[in-house]
Design an enzyme around this catalytic site. Sequence first.
Site, PDB file in Angstrom:
ATOM      1  N   ASP A 142      20.509  44.459   9.641  1.00  0.00           N
ATOM      2  CA  ASP A 142      20.697  43.266  10.454  1.00  0.00           C
ATOM      3  C   ASP A 142      21.559  42.389   9.560  1.00  0.00           C
ATOM      4  O   ASP A 142      21.068  41.823   8.579  1.00  0.00           O
ATOM      5  CB  ASP A 142      19.357  42.587  10.758  1.00  0.00           C
ATOM      6  CG  ASP A 142      19.539  41.435  11.714  1.00  0.00           C
ATOM      7  OD1 ASP A 142      20.385  40.559  11.420  1.00  0.00           O
ATOM      8  OD2 ASP A 142      18.871  41.387  12.758  1.00  0.00           O
ATOM      9  N   HIS A 143      22.844  42.316   9.862  1.00  0.00           N
ATOM     10  CA  HIS A 143      23.741  41.739   8.844  1.00  0.00           C
ATOM     11  C   HIS A 143      23.465  40.251   8.590  1.00  0.00           C
ATOM     12  O   HIS A 143      23.851  39.721   7.563  1.00  0.00           O
ATOM     13  CB  HIS A 143      25.220  42.012   9.166  1.00  0.00           C
ATOM     14  CG  HIS A 143      25.759  41.185  10.275  1.00  0.00           C
ATOM     15  ND1 HIS A 143      25.623  41.534  11.586  1.00  0.00           N
ATOM     16  CD2 HIS A 143      26.436  40.014  10.266  1.00  0.00           C
ATOM     17  CE1 HIS A 143      26.184  40.615  12.336  1.00  0.00           C
ATOM     18  NE2 HIS A 143      26.696  39.673  11.570  1.00  0.00           N
TER      19      HIS A 143
ATOM     20  N   HIS B 202      19.088  39.243  15.413  1.00  0.00           N
ATOM     21  CA  HIS B 202      19.464  38.228  14.425  1.00  0.00           C
ATOM     22  C   HIS B 202      18.634  36.939  14.533  1.00  0.00           C
ATOM     23  O   HIS B 202      18.179  36.395  13.534  1.00  0.00           O
ATOM     24  CB  HIS B 202      20.935  37.849  14.572  1.00  0.00           C
ATOM     25  CG  HIS B 202      21.864  39.012  14.574  1.00  0.00           C
ATOM     26  ND1 HIS B 202      21.731  40.063  13.694  1.00  0.00           N
ATOM     27  CD2 HIS B 202      22.931  39.317  15.343  1.00  0.00           C
ATOM     28  CE1 HIS B 202      22.682  40.949  13.926  1.00  0.00           C
ATOM     29  NE2 HIS B 202      23.418  40.521  14.924  1.00  0.00           N
TER      30      HIS B 202
END
Length: 490
Positions: A179-180, A242
């Site tokens: 999950d950047h 996110h």
Amino acid sequence: MESSSFVLFGATGDLAKRKIYPALYNLFKDGKLSGPLSVIGLGRRELSNETFQHQVLDSLRTFSRRPVEDSAELQNFLLAFEYSVLDVGRPEDYVKLLGHVQRREEELGLPQNRMFYLSVGPEFFGEIARNINASGLGDTKGWKRLIIEKPFGRDLQSARVLNDSLNAAFKEEEIFRIDHFLGKPMVQNLEVLKYSNPVLRALWQNRYIESVQITASETVGVEERAGYYDKAGALRDMFQNHMLQLLMMMAMQLPKGSTPEDVRSKKRHVIRSVRPLLREEVTQHVVRGQYAAGELRGQQVPAYTAEPGIEASSQNETYIAAKLWIDDPLWKDVPFYIRTGKRMKEKSTRIVIEFKEPFNDLHNKNRSKLALDPNLLVIDIGPNEGISLTLNTKNPRQHGQLEPVSIKHESGNPDLPEAYENLIYDALLGDATFFAHWDEVELSWQWVQPIIEATAEGTLPLHLYPAGTFGPRAADELLGEHHWWLDEPE
Ligand code: NAD
């Protein structure tokens, strides 16, 4: 760090070029990739090693945050990249790949540590994991790990099916779900902020906090991703992953000297404590929106439904806002407001914490009550990183009226490591702190499932908002007595 083979599925894809190769290069430049490097790129097309290395170089020149200059060091880096043809559905390709990996391990004297990075569509994850096992690629004397990208499922059911297919070949501790947002430096800094500052640590609870707002707004529209986005929408693309991850990171309370397992256990506790949405209450707690034509930075931009690749009748959401409560004594009665959308007025990811005003009994000389602005703690996650605290002070020029002042720290360092650098490095170290554990993913899907169902039934209205604004009016009404902070007047 022990060295390893880096096996990249989807090596000719967009993500590999824009993020993964630049991340590897910058880690290499930072001296963080110890030992010899072996990257084996995989794709369906035939490519020579030289052509592949050329493509990697092109991507570095276009996307690396560090300048790329010709040097022996750069040549060494590029020579670490080799290519194999592989179609995910052909078991014989995996057997050839095993031969390639083993040859490189022998040539370079590498231990049998194997990192498999799946930069391909999620429909392939299960099949790849199965074939890694069946071919013997997964039988290593060292470790094996799997990095996978979002989206992780389309709903609770499909996420569970996907996870079961991965678990058939990899254990949970071998799976690193990217999950950047969790790789962004300011998100990684949240824990330190909370626990190394007694002032904040003391205030991080419902006694002092009035509300928490988490916003991720984008100015871009659907761009070239119409096919994917029109099926995903803001709920699946941003919110389930996110935004709920940011909520967990913000609200968790860690013990001193915490381990990665503590982080996961506390995040799990937060998401498990988010009050479930009742189907009949979805409309009171969630607002869906879609951008209409509007003006953004002086330019007219089309409506979502006029974008190339989007049906004129699309009911997909490009914006979502929700009001949540965490049923935990620490957060009792503190609303968490979360929103994310495209084509909004500004590009910004931030957390705003509004503090309570329990002591407002200040009066001026005429004994009338002075208006106090609440203290706000603003944590800017991107694109500019920073922290600011708004306080009230007396303005001596204006008869001692109170005025808010902001104490601000902007990181101002454009050369920060990118999220993918942090995350790939952690995965190579085997540190899962900033990756999404299955429990978090599952509980997040569980929470959003009533929204998916209400949307499918057509009971959750879709509000239009002009491009270039902060979203639909209904999202302002969602907040009741509160309002979204820092939205500049439109
Ligand atoms: P892409 O379409 O640009 O690339 C996909 C890659 O998969 C290509 O290298 C292609 O050759 C390969 N591929 C497709 N079918 C194959 C098959 N049958 N056998 C072997 N290889 C095959 O996609 P992308 O944008 O690079 O995205 C990759 C993954 O990352 C997806 O899961 C996507 O959802 C995710 N992701 C991408 C981004 C992004 O910014 N591009 C952001 C977040 C997540």
